[in-house]
Design a protein around this motif. Structure first.
Motif, PDB file in Angstrom:
ATOM      1  N   TYR A 116       0.848  -1.198   0.000  1.00 38.64           N
ATOM      2  CA  TYR A 116       0.000   0.000   0.000  1.00 38.64           C
ATOM      3  C   TYR A 116       0.879   1.241   0.000  1.00 38.64           C
ATOM      4  O   TYR A 116       1.867   1.337   0.741  1.00 38.64           O
ATOM      5  CB  TYR A 116      -0.918   0.040   1.223  1.00 38.64           C
ATOM      6  CG  TYR A 116      -1.532   1.413   1.391  1.00 38.64           C
ATOM      7  CD1 TYR A 116      -2.557   1.842   0.549  1.00 38.64           C
ATOM      8  CD2 TYR A 116      -1.040   2.298   2.350  1.00 38.64           C
ATOM      9  CE1 TYR A 116      -3.093   3.114   0.663  1.00 38.64           C
ATOM     10  CE2 TYR A 116      -1.574   3.575   2.471  1.00 38.64           C
ATOM     11  CZ  TYR A 116      -2.595   3.987   1.633  1.00 38.64           C
ATOM     12  OH  TYR A 116      -3.105   5.241   1.737  1.00 38.64           O
ATOM     13  N   THR A 188      -0.739  -0.848  -4.423  1.00 29.05           N
ATOM     14  CA  THR A 188      -2.172  -0.627  -4.355  1.00 29.05           C
ATOM     15  C   THR A 188      -2.435   0.628  -3.531  1.00 29.05           C
ATOM     16  O   THR A 188      -1.649   0.961  -2.630  1.00 29.05           O
ATOM     17  CB  THR A 188      -2.906  -1.823  -3.713  1.00 29.05           C
ATOM     18  OG1 THR A 188      -4.306  -1.514  -3.578  1.00 29.05           O
ATOM     19  CG2 THR A 188      -2.367  -2.138  -2.322  1.00 29.05           C
ATOM     20  N   ASP A 190      -5.379   0.863  -2.003  1.00 29.14           N
ATOM     21  CA  ASP A 190      -6.425   0.398  -1.085  1.00 29.14           C
ATOM     22  C   ASP A 190      -5.737  -0.149   0.165  1.00 29.14           C
ATOM     23  O   ASP A 190      -5.158  -1.236   0.129  1.00 29.14           O
ATOM     24  CB  ASP A 190      -7.253  -0.693  -1.753  1.00 29.14           C
ATOM     25  CG  ASP A 190      -8.312  -1.285  -0.818  1.00 29.14           C
ATOM     26  OD1 ASP A 190      -8.465  -0.772   0.312  1.00 29.14           O
ATOM     27  OD2 ASP A 190      -8.970  -2.269  -1.228  1.00 29.14           O
TER      28      ASP A 190
END
Length: 323
Positions: A116, A188, A190
Motif C-alpha cells: 500500500y 495498491t 487500497d
C-alpha cells in the motif's frame, strides 16, 4: 625541444569526470566507469563524490544483509492481524519494498505481496519503474557543458547498473530488465488490500536530535487506515544512522502496548474498554543508499581520480577535511 611533448598532451582525450549522485558503492560501479575510460582511451578526472557518510567511525552492514534481516523477520512474524510499516523517504529503499513483497507472496496461499502507498508515493514509484525500464548504467550528462574542454562528464544512473542482481548480459546480448522496473505493479492504493504499508519515515519515529520511536503514531496510523483490523504493528526504519550512536544500537528494537483512540475523537482513549490495545514494535535497521567510509575508499582506489570534490559536508572546514 619540448613542443612535441606538449603536442602529445594536446592530443590526449579529455578526462572523464564522474558525478556519483547518491551512491552505495559496489564493484560493478568501478567496473562500469573503467570500461567507459577504456572505451574512450582516457583517465578519470574529477569525481564529485557522495560523502554523506565519509566518517571512519560509521559502520554500515551490506545492503543485502540489511534487506534480508527485514524480509526474514516479516516472514517469521507474518499474520493477517499484523500490520507491517515500511518507512521510506519519497525515493530510495526500493530494495526493501521488493524484498518485503517477495517475503509474503503466497503466504497463507492468498497474499499477493501488494504494497500500500498513498497517492504521492504511488506516483513516485511509477516514475521509478518508468525510469528503470530504460537502459541503466553510466550515461552522459545532459548539461550544456558536457562537451566542453574541461572533459566529458558522466553521471551514475540511479539506481546504478551495479545494483542489478541478475548479473551482466552475455556478449552481444541486451541488459536484463532492472528489478525496479516492475515495482509500481505491486502498489495498491487500497489500504485494506494488504498488510504491507509504505509510510513516511516520520511515522515510526524520529532520528534527530536522537532516535525516539513513536508508538502512538504507529497505532494511530493503523486505526485510521484499517480501524480495529490489527492487534500488532511492526514498523521498520531502514537508515544509515542505525549504528551511528550507542543509544541507537541499544534501542534498535523497542516495543510498547498502546491504547487505541476512540474513533472520530483524536486524542481520546476508548472509555468502554480499557483492554482495547495494540502491540507496537519499532525496529531500526542499518540500511542506506549511501556508501560507508570504507566503501568510498575502495571506490577511489579503483577509479584513481585526479581530483575529488565532496558533494555533502557540514561546512567549509568539513569539506577541506574530506578533500
Amino acid at each position: 625541444g619540448g613542443g612535441g611533448e606538449d603536442d602529445a598532451k594536446d592530443d590526449d582525450p579529455p578526462p572523464l569526470d564522474v558525478h556519483t549522485g547518491d551512491m552505495r558503492w559496489t564493484p560493478d560501479i568501478t567496473e562500469d566507469i573503467m570500461a567507459k575510460c577504456r572505451e574512450g582511451g582516457c583517465k578519470v578526472g574529477t569525481v564529485y563524490l557522495d560523502t554523506t557518510y565519509a566518517r571512519p567511525n560509521l559502520r554500515l552492514p551490506s545492503q543485502s544483509s540489511a534487506v534480508s534481516s527485514i524480509s526474514s523477520h516479516i516472514k517469521a512474524c507474518f499474520s493477517p492481524t499484523t500490520l507491517f510499516l515500511l518507512s521510506c523517504y519519497s525515493i530510495g529503499k526500493e530494495k526493501v519494498l521488493l524484498a518485503a513483497s517477495e517475503a509474503v507472496r503466497g503466504v497463507k496461499g492468498t497474499h499477493r505481496g501488494l504494497l500500500y502507498a498513498n497517492p504521492s508515493k504511488a506516483a513516485m514509484l511509477r516514475c521509478v519503474s518508468e525510469g528503470c525500464a530504460r537502459p541503466a548504467g553510466v550515461s552522459k550528462g545532459s548539461d550544456s557543458n558536457s562537451d566542453s574542454d574541461d572533459g566529458e562528464r558522466v553521471g551514475i544512473s540511479r539506481p546504478p547498473m551495479a545494483n542489478r542482481r541478475e548479473g551482466r548480459p552475455e556478449a552481444g546480448g541486451s541488459d536484463p530488465p532492472h528489478p525496479y522496473s516492475t515495482i509500481s505493479s505491486l502498489v495498491t492504493q487500497d489500504p485494506s488490500a494488504t498488510n504491507l504499508h509504505i509510510v513516511p519515515m516520520s511515522v515510526a519515529g524520529s532520528m534527530f536530535p536522537y532516535y525516539l520511536p513513536d508508538f502512538r503514531s504507529c497505532a494511530d496510523y493503523a486505526d485510521s487506515s484499517s480501524p480495529g483490523k490489527y492487534d500488532r504493528i511492526i514498523a521498520y526504519i531502514p537508515t544509515g544512522h542505525a549504528e551511528a550512536t550507542k543509544w541507537n544500537v541499544r534501542n534498535a528494537v523497542r516495543t510498547a502496548t498502546v491504547p487505541r483512540r476512540m474513533s472520530g475523537l483524536p486524542g481520546a482513549l476508548r472509555p468502554e474498554d480499557d483492554e482495547d490495545t495494540v502491540d507496537v514494535e519499532v525496529r531500526l535497521v542499518g540500511y542506506s543508499e549511501h556508501s560507508s567510509f570504507a566503501e568510498l575508499l575502495e571506490f577511489l582506489r579503483g577509479v584513481r581520480p585526479a581530483k575529488v570534490v565532496p558533494t555533502v559536508y557540514g561546512g567549509e572546514g568539513d569539506r577541506r577535511r574530506m578533500e
